[in-house]
Design an enzyme around this catalytic site. Structure first.
Site, mmCIF file in Angstrom:
data_model
loop_
_atom_site.group_PDB
_atom_site.id
_atom_site.type_symbol
_atom_site.label_atom_id
_atom_site.label_comp_id
_atom_site.label_asym_id
_atom_site.label_seq_id
_atom_site.Cartn_x
_atom_site.Cartn_y
_atom_site.Cartn_z
ATOM 1 N N GLY A 57 0.801 -1.372 -0.146
ATOM 2 C CA GLY A 57 -0.559 -0.135 -0.026
ATOM 3 C C GLY A 57 1.208 1.584 0.415
ATOM 4 O O GLY A 57 2.464 1.219 0.505
ATOM 5 N N CYS A 84 5.460 -5.983 1.174
ATOM 6 C CA CYS A 84 5.339 -5.086 1.184
ATOM 7 C C CYS A 84 4.733 -3.513 2.894
ATOM 8 O O CYS A 84 4.819 -4.030 4.037
ATOM 9 C CB CYS A 84 5.503 -3.736 0.428
ATOM 10 S SG CYS A 84 6.346 -2.013 -0.006
ATOM 11 N N TYR A 85 4.088 -2.467 2.251
ATOM 12 C CA TYR A 85 2.944 -2.294 3.530
ATOM 13 C C TYR A 85 2.495 -3.237 4.713
ATOM 14 O O TYR A 85 3.060 -2.852 6.192
ATOM 15 C CB TYR A 85 2.367 -1.593 3.059
ATOM 16 C CG TYR A 85 1.246 -0.785 4.274
ATOM 17 C CD1 TYR A 85 1.864 0.409 4.488
ATOM 18 C CD2 TYR A 85 0.374 -1.169 5.003
ATOM 19 C CE1 TYR A 85 1.312 1.252 5.425
ATOM 20 C CE2 TYR A 85 -0.296 -0.237 5.371
ATOM 21 C CZ TYR A 85 -0.100 1.033 5.796
ATOM 22 O OH TYR A 85 -0.575 1.220 7.186
ATOM 23 N N HIS A 174 8.163 -7.567 -3.341
ATOM 24 C CA HIS A 174 6.901 -8.393 -4.757
ATOM 25 C C HIS A 174 6.637 -9.684 -4.908
ATOM 26 O O HIS A 174 7.071 -9.395 -6.387
ATOM 27 C CB HIS A 174 6.300 -7.063 -5.413
ATOM 28 C CG HIS A 174 5.882 -5.972 -4.241
ATOM 29 N ND1 HIS A 174 4.435 -5.685 -4.359
ATOM 30 C CD2 HIS A 174 6.730 -4.690 -4.631
ATOM 31 C CE1 HIS A 174 4.608 -4.089 -3.822
ATOM 32 N NE2 HIS A 174 5.348 -3.858 -3.870
ATOM 33 N N GLU A 176 4.446 -11.520 -5.851
ATOM 34 C CA GLU A 176 3.430 -11.723 -6.769
ATOM 35 C C GLU A 176 3.508 -11.279 -8.570
ATOM 36 O O GLU A 176 3.192 -11.494 -9.300
ATOM 37 C CB GLU A 176 2.654 -11.016 -6.383
ATOM 38 C CG GLU A 176 2.046 -9.172 -6.363
ATOM 39 C CD GLU A 176 2.972 -8.328 -5.481
ATOM 40 O OE1 GLU A 176 3.853 -9.491 -4.675
ATOM 41 O OE2 GLU A 176 2.364 -7.083 -5.318
ATOM 42 N N SER A 228 -22.719 -10.454 -25.565
ATOM 43 C CA SER A 228 -22.147 -8.698 -26.349
ATOM 44 C C SER A 228 -21.396 -9.804 -27.454
ATOM 45 O O SER A 228 -21.119 -9.351 -28.278
ATOM 46 C CB SER A 228 -21.028 -8.590 -25.530
ATOM 47 O OG SER A 228 -19.788 -9.557 -24.811
ATOM 48 N N GLY A 230 -18.965 -11.432 -26.625
ATOM 49 C CA GLY A 230 -17.094 -11.049 -26.347
ATOM 50 C C GLY A 230 -16.980 -12.619 -25.082
ATOM 51 O O GLY A 230 -17.993 -13.845 -24.912
ATOM 52 N N VAL A 231 -15.835 -13.388 -24.461
ATOM 53 C CA VAL A 231 -15.783 -13.978 -24.274
ATOM 54 C C VAL A 231 -16.670 -14.616 -22.613
ATOM 55 O O VAL A 231 -16.820 -15.114 -22.540
ATOM 56 C CB VAL A 231 -14.236 -13.965 -23.702
ATOM 57 C CG1 VAL A 231 -13.544 -15.146 -23.297
ATOM 58 C CG2 VAL A 231 -13.422 -14.065 -24.443
ATOM 59 N N ASP A 232 -16.362 -13.338 -21.881
ATOM 60 C CA ASP A 232 -17.287 -13.326 -20.927
ATOM 61 C C ASP A 232 -18.320 -13.841 -20.767
ATOM 62 O O ASP A 232 -19.128 -14.531 -20.318
ATOM 63 C CB ASP A 232 -16.869 -12.047 -20.403
ATOM 64 C CG ASP A 232 -15.551 -11.725 -19.563
ATOM 65 O OD1 ASP A 232 -14.959 -12.390 -20.074
ATOM 66 O OD2 ASP A 232 -14.985 -10.839 -19.254
ATOM 67 N N SER A 233 -19.226 -13.102 -21.522
ATOM 68 C CA SER A 233 -20.538 -13.128 -21.789
ATOM 69 C C SER A 233 -20.766 -14.565 -21.937
ATOM 70 O O SER A 233 -21.417 -15.258 -22.169
ATOM 71 C CB SER A 233 -22.028 -12.068 -22.523
ATOM 72 O OG SER A 233 -21.015 -11.644 -23.121
ATOM 73 N N SER A 234 -20.377 -14.774 -23.212
ATOM 74 C CA SER A 234 -20.412 -15.894 -24.310
ATOM 75 C C SER A 234 -20.283 -17.567 -23.109
ATOM 76 O O SER A 234 -20.977 -18.293 -22.753
ATOM 77 C CB SER A 234 -19.685 -16.255 -24.778
ATOM 78 O OG SER A 234 -19.311 -15.421 -26.164
ATOM 79 N N LYS A 371 -9.845 -13.175 -16.006
ATOM 80 C CA LYS A 371 -10.256 -14.307 -16.939
ATOM 81 C C LYS A 371 -9.722 -15.512 -17.945
ATOM 82 O O LYS A 371 -10.182 -16.067 -18.395
ATOM 83 C CB LYS A 371 -8.804 -12.861 -18.367
ATOM 84 C CG LYS A 371 -9.308 -12.755 -19.583
ATOM 85 C CD LYS A 371 -10.683 -11.275 -20.184
ATOM 86 C CE LYS A 371 -11.303 -12.125 -21.007
ATOM 87 N NZ LYS A 371 -12.769 -11.213 -20.633
#
Ligand code: XMP
Length: 515
Positions: A57, A84-85, A174, A176, A228, A230-234, A371
């Site tokens: 942070g 870190c923080y 970090h 990550e 739409s 797109g990948v997500d809505s499909s 994703k």
């Protein structure tokens, strides 16, 4: 959706890489959720986690208004990893001392050679020396009682600390971030060696649980899904189709801001499925509402609101629709301002929603997925690879790729230019070297010369990014000859554009989209 998986809670102190921490944990097959640091301890306990991670942070723990944590978290008996923080906070809370680093001492930024004590469980089976990514202006001048020093750098004696008895670990760097060599392995060690994880987070399992949860929730009700293409809505559509079959109607709103021929392609793809599919032609309606609007956030809000109104109307036509499904995914949720991180953009399927929505409930079955997890779920559900691997296209569509006010003429111009760009990338077989590529119509006009005449036309920007998670991204090094072909074709074939520029900015500091 109820969660039956082993869970790690990532407490968010406003750092830039918090989503990455969550992604890395999930990559290790352990489910985790990001929660704001202000989440009451009781709520965290109710999630029955196997471990807690404190994120980084921007604050200094010793300042009065710095984010703090209920000290009871340290007597609860749960392993904690502070990054870190988060590491400084743990040290500060348990009686250590954190101070501002002097210019030439322990303040560090960037790749840093680091030396590890590999008898520490966090660094088990790792080399004794490797590079970590540092970004800190404070350092731990004194560590709390019970802690030992488990890593150091040439500048900083306290690069990592551990109290192995209590299961408390802190790292100044970090893990990550990709720049930290073996960072994921360190997180893996925390999860498996310290928290005792078994690794029960798999897509097959998630899919089964999600289908059952949707069935329980929806019962015999009717469901409307915003599709739409797109990948997500499909993927959301495939999941809902699996769960509730023909109780589902997919509504595809063609807002007139889709890419060239996209409306027809989406219709062709989905009308083959065994679902109820409705296409709504709403170009005039959306362009009308957007006329004269140039502020990016206002555009997003208008489109978000209008989408919902169209769905409500379609819902009424079908009659007694109880649920609206949206393909919102986890980064949308986090980037739209969950926790303490700054709001970057109001993604139209989260922050852009109006306060009042006329459905019993909104179901977002992908809300907790990243994703790459959504793509995996799509494969699990048997979606074809071309749908699962489609490049993302934002809900507000070309509205956020036309800088300034939007007109049909500009949208058509952009559509044609964008189609040429994509066609040339395909001709050069470069699709797999980039993750998202598109054209943007800037509102800058400049002087050019065509034939013998002067032009005063728009500048088009080409954008392509290479990324694994869309949270950070690098601009793609497209070969010059390909860029040249694209440029020549666009200025020759698309009237109104006389200059092409290529965006060479990474994210951060830029974002992928221009608005
Ligand atoms: P940014 O511009 O935030 O984009 O770096 C990251 C990714 O998110 C997509 N994006 C959106 N997707 N609704 C969506 O469904 C939105 O409002 C939206 N805005 C950005 C963007 O295309 C990129 O893949």
């Amino acid at each position: 959706m109820p969660n039956h998986h082993e869970t790690v809670v990532v407490l968010d102190f406003g750092g830039q890489y918090n989503q990455l921490i969550a992604r890395r944990v999930r990559e290790c097959h352990v489910y985790c959720e990001v929660k704001p640091y202000t989440t009451p301890l009781e709520e965290i306990k109710a999630m029955n986690p196997i471990g807690i991670i404190f994120t980084g942070g921007p604050n200094s723990v010793y300042l009065e208004d710095a984010p703090h944590i209920d000290p009871e978290i340290f007597t609860w008996g749960i392993p904690v990893l502070g990054i870190c923080y988060g590491c400084q906070l743990m040290a500060h809370s348990l009686g250590g001392m954190v101070t501002a680093a002097q210019e030439d001492t322990a303040r560090e930024y960037g790749k840093t050679e680091t030396y590890f004590d590999t008898t520490c469980r966090l660094f088990k089976d790792l080399p004794e020396q490797s590079v970590t990514w540092m970004s800190h202006g404070d350092y731990m001048a004194r560590v709390p009682e019970g802690f030992s020093l488990t890593a150091h750098t040439d500048m900083c004696p306290t690069a990592a600390i551990a109290d192995e008895t209590r299961g408390f670990y802190g790292v100044q760097f970090h893990p990550e971030v990709n720049h930290t060599e073996n960072g994921t392995k360190m997180l893996h060690n925390f999860l498996y060696e310290v928290c005792g994880a078994k690794g029960d987070w798999t897509m097959g399992d998630y899919c089964k649980t999600a289908v059952e949860a949707i069935r329980r929730k929806v019962g015999g009700g009717k469901v409307l899904l915003a599709l739409s293409g797109g990948v997500d809505s499909s993927v959301a559509a495939a999941l809902l189709a699996e769960a509730v079959g023909n109780q589902l109607t997919c509504v595809f709103v063609d807002h007139g801001l889709m890419r060239k021929n996209e409306g027809d392609e989406v219709e062709a793809a989905f009308s083959k499925w065994d679902i109820n599919f409705v296409r709504v032609d709403a170009e005039a309606r959306f362009l009308g509402k957007l006329a004269g609007v140039s502020d990016p956030e206002t555009k997003r809000k208008i489109i978000g609101e209008e989408f919902i109104r169209v769905f409500e109307e379609e819902g009424k036509k079908i009659g007694s629709v109880d649920y609206l499904v949206q393909g919102t995914i986890y980064p949308d949720v986090i980037e739209s301002g969950a926790g303490d991180a700054a709001v970057i953009k109001s993604h139209h399927n989260v922050g852009g929603l109006p306060d009042y929505v006329d459905f019993k409930e909104i179901i977002e079955p992908l809300r907790m997925l990243f994703k790459d997890e959504v793509r995996e779920l799509g494969r699990e559900l048997g979606l074809p690879e071309y749908l699962v691997m489609r490049q993302p296209f934002p809900g507000p569509g070309l509205a956020i790729r036309i800088i300034g006010d939007i007109t049909k003429e500009k949208a058509d111009m952009l559509r044609d230019a964008d189609a040429i760009f994509r066609e040339e990338i395909a001709n050069a077989h470069l699709e797999n070297t980039m993750n998202q590529y598109f054209a943007v119509l800037t509102n800058m006009r400049s002087v050019g010369v065509m034939g013998d005449g002067r032009t005063y036309d728009y500048t088009l920007a080409l954008r392509s990014v290479t990324t694994s998670d869309f949270m950070t991204a690098d601009w793609t090094r497209i070969p010059y000859d390909v860029l040249d072909r694209v440029s020549v074709r666009i200025v020759n074939e698309v009237k109104g554009i006389n200059r092409i520029v290529y965006d060479i900015t990474s994210k951060p500091p830029a974002t992928v989209e221009f608005e």
